[in-house]
Design a protein around this motif. Sequence first.
Motif, mmCIF file in Angstrom:
data_model
loop_
_atom_site.group_PDB
_atom_site.id
_atom_site.type_symbol
_atom_site.label_atom_id
_atom_site.label_comp_id
_atom_site.label_asym_id
_atom_site.label_seq_id
_atom_site.Cartn_x
_atom_site.Cartn_y
_atom_site.Cartn_z
ATOM 1 N N LEU A 210 1.327 -1.103 -0.057
ATOM 2 C CA LEU A 210 -0.236 0.067 -0.198
ATOM 3 C C LEU A 210 1.068 1.044 -0.312
ATOM 4 C CD1 LEU A 210 -2.694 0.997 0.032
ATOM 5 C CD2 LEU A 210 -2.342 0.778 2.299
ATOM 6 N N THR A 211 0.949 1.773 -1.112
ATOM 7 C CA THR A 211 2.113 3.168 -0.979
ATOM 8 C C THR A 211 1.107 3.815 -2.064
ATOM 9 O OG1 THR A 211 4.188 3.757 -2.070
ATOM 10 C CG2 THR A 211 3.423 2.448 -3.291
ATOM 11 N N THR A 212 1.920 5.020 -1.923
ATOM 12 C CA THR A 212 1.632 6.437 -3.625
ATOM 13 C C THR A 212 2.477 5.980 -5.068
ATOM 14 O OG1 THR A 212 1.409 7.514 -1.405
ATOM 15 C CG2 THR A 212 1.934 8.527 -3.796
ATOM 16 N N PHE A 213 2.090 5.285 -5.946
ATOM 17 C CA PHE A 213 2.585 4.672 -7.284
ATOM 18 C C PHE A 213 3.765 5.752 -7.711
ATOM 19 C CE2 PHE A 213 3.411 2.220 -10.743
ATOM 20 C CZ PHE A 213 3.443 3.156 -11.528
ATOM 21 N N ASP A 214 2.598 7.194 -7.915
ATOM 22 C CA ASP A 214 3.452 7.643 -8.642
ATOM 23 C C ASP A 214 4.852 8.531 -7.816
ATOM 24 O OD1 ASP A 214 2.273 7.483 -11.114
ATOM 25 O OD2 ASP A 214 0.319 8.722 -10.293
ATOM 26 N N GLU A 215 5.297 8.533 -6.436
ATOM 27 C CA GLU A 215 5.999 8.755 -6.072
ATOM 28 C C GLU A 215 6.816 7.540 -5.482
ATOM 29 O OE1 GLU A 215 4.009 11.123 -3.201
ATOM 30 O OE2 GLU A 215 3.485 12.612 -4.608
ATOM 31 N N ASP A 216 6.479 6.713 -4.848
ATOM 32 C CA ASP A 216 7.302 5.805 -4.753
ATOM 33 C C ASP A 216 7.963 4.564 -5.001
ATOM 34 O OD1 ASP A 216 6.556 4.090 -1.027
ATOM 35 O OD2 ASP A 216 8.400 4.375 -2.148
ATOM 36 N N ASP A 217 9.576 4.682 -5.564
ATOM 37 C CA ASP A 217 10.348 4.030 -6.633
ATOM 38 C C ASP A 217 10.552 2.930 -5.970
ATOM 39 O OD1 ASP A 217 9.916 6.208 -7.917
ATOM 40 O OD2 ASP A 217 12.282 6.889 -6.974
ATOM 41 N N TYR A 218 10.204 2.864 -4.097
ATOM 42 C CA TYR A 218 10.406 1.435 -3.598
ATOM 43 C C TYR A 218 9.265 0.430 -3.545
ATOM 44 C CZ TYR A 218 13.613 4.156 -0.851
ATOM 45 O OH TYR A 218 14.672 5.630 -0.365
ATOM 46 N N VAL A 219 8.672 0.634 -4.542
ATOM 47 C CA VAL A 219 7.563 -0.239 -4.770
ATOM 48 C C VAL A 219 7.797 -1.421 -5.985
ATOM 49 C CG1 VAL A 219 6.908 0.659 -6.946
ATOM 50 C CG2 VAL A 219 4.735 -0.174 -5.362
ATOM 51 N N TYR A 220 9.066 -1.192 -6.519
ATOM 52 C CA TYR A 220 9.703 -2.011 -7.630
ATOM 53 C C TYR A 220 10.039 -2.944 -6.673
ATOM 54 C CZ TYR A 220 7.580 2.136 -10.595
ATOM 55 O OH TYR A 220 6.633 3.340 -11.495
ATOM 56 N N GLY A 221 11.622 -2.337 -5.563
ATOM 57 C CA GLY A 221 12.168 -2.683 -5.243
ATOM 58 C C GLY A 221 11.244 -4.355 -4.321
ATOM 59 N N ALA A 222 9.817 -4.057 -3.583
ATOM 60 C CA ALA A 222 9.315 -4.896 -3.307
ATOM 61 C C ALA A 222 8.525 -5.803 -4.100
ATOM 62 C CB ALA A 222 7.613 -3.792 -2.418
ATOM 63 N N LEU A 223 8.384 -5.251 -5.788
ATOM 64 C CA LEU A 223 7.937 -6.685 -6.399
ATOM 65 C C LEU A 223 8.799 -7.670 -6.205
ATOM 66 C CD1 LEU A 223 5.687 -5.087 -8.218
ATOM 67 C CD2 LEU A 223 4.467 -6.280 -7.120
ATOM 68 N N ARG A 224 10.328 -7.771 -6.379
ATOM 69 C CA ARG A 224 11.409 -7.888 -6.184
ATOM 70 C C ARG A 224 11.364 -9.348 -4.861
ATOM 71 N NH1 ARG A 224 13.894 -4.373 -9.420
ATOM 72 N NH2 ARG A 224 14.023 -4.667 -11.652
ATOM 73 N N ALA A 225 10.767 -8.438 -4.469
ATOM 74 C CA ALA A 225 10.895 -8.786 -2.604
ATOM 75 C C ALA A 225 10.098 -10.387 -2.933
ATOM 76 C CB ALA A 225 11.168 -8.363 -2.043
ATOM 77 N N GLY A 226 8.726 -10.637 -3.170
ATOM 78 C CA GLY A 226 7.572 -10.858 -3.406
ATOM 79 C C GLY A 226 6.524 -10.921 -3.402
ATOM 80 N N ALA A 227 6.361 -9.102 -3.156
ATOM 81 C CA ALA A 227 4.346 -8.702 -2.693
ATOM 82 C C ALA A 227 4.077 -9.539 -4.342
ATOM 83 C CB ALA A 227 4.971 -7.294 -2.761
ATOM 84 N N SER A 228 2.787 -9.389 -3.755
ATOM 85 C CA SER A 228 2.027 -10.331 -4.731
ATOM 86 C C SER A 228 1.256 -9.135 -5.708
ATOM 87 C CB SER A 228 0.787 -11.055 -4.299
ATOM 88 O OG SER A 228 0.987 -11.907 -3.502
#
Length: 220
Positions: free
Chosen positions: A82-100
Amino acid sequence: MTVRVVLADDQPLVRSGLRVLIADTPDLEVVGEAANGEEAVRLAREVSPDVIVMDIRMPGMNGIEATSLVTSGPGATRVLVLTTFDEDDYVYGALRAGASGFAVKDMALDDILAAIRVVAAGDALIAPGITRRLIADFVGRPEPSPARAPRAVEGITEREREVLTLVGLGRSNSEIAEELYITVATTKSHVARLFTKLGARDRVQLVIIAYESGLVSAPR
């Protein structure tokens, strides 16, 4: 069947709002709250929730580190970022870490609830169009480490390779079925076999594998 949810966010107001929202939803239940990554990992082990709604920016252990720990091993809890897509670049790292999957904090509340259900059911993201946008951007970003050779995809049939390619392009099961002139049920069977053969937990990982293996190229 009730989906058991842990809320992990360092903002009490966010947790409180989601808890109240979920309390009015008969098929969802909050079974724990965490203010940081360490607490989220502990709750994942103690209460075995179906889904953790995980913020990224938290003090101490952040959401990416926590996601990696929570999603490791068989039968692991699924994570919805749960993040702010347009601002939070860390979401990509979370997907690599295994987020669904992911949800953004300015989404309609009903859409966040729907995203929790989608992730709990084993699907990837909340809509194919969002999947395409997210994954295309995600795979186009450079890794912090030196570039790796394309990932080898072995042990799958030619038809499964076609299905994997279309999954990588963000196609839904019905779109894949239409494009390959097969039934939706057959498509689901191919996707299920890809999960097993490639060791993928969910559709997000299949998309990433399709890009990393070179079956799909990131748009420039």
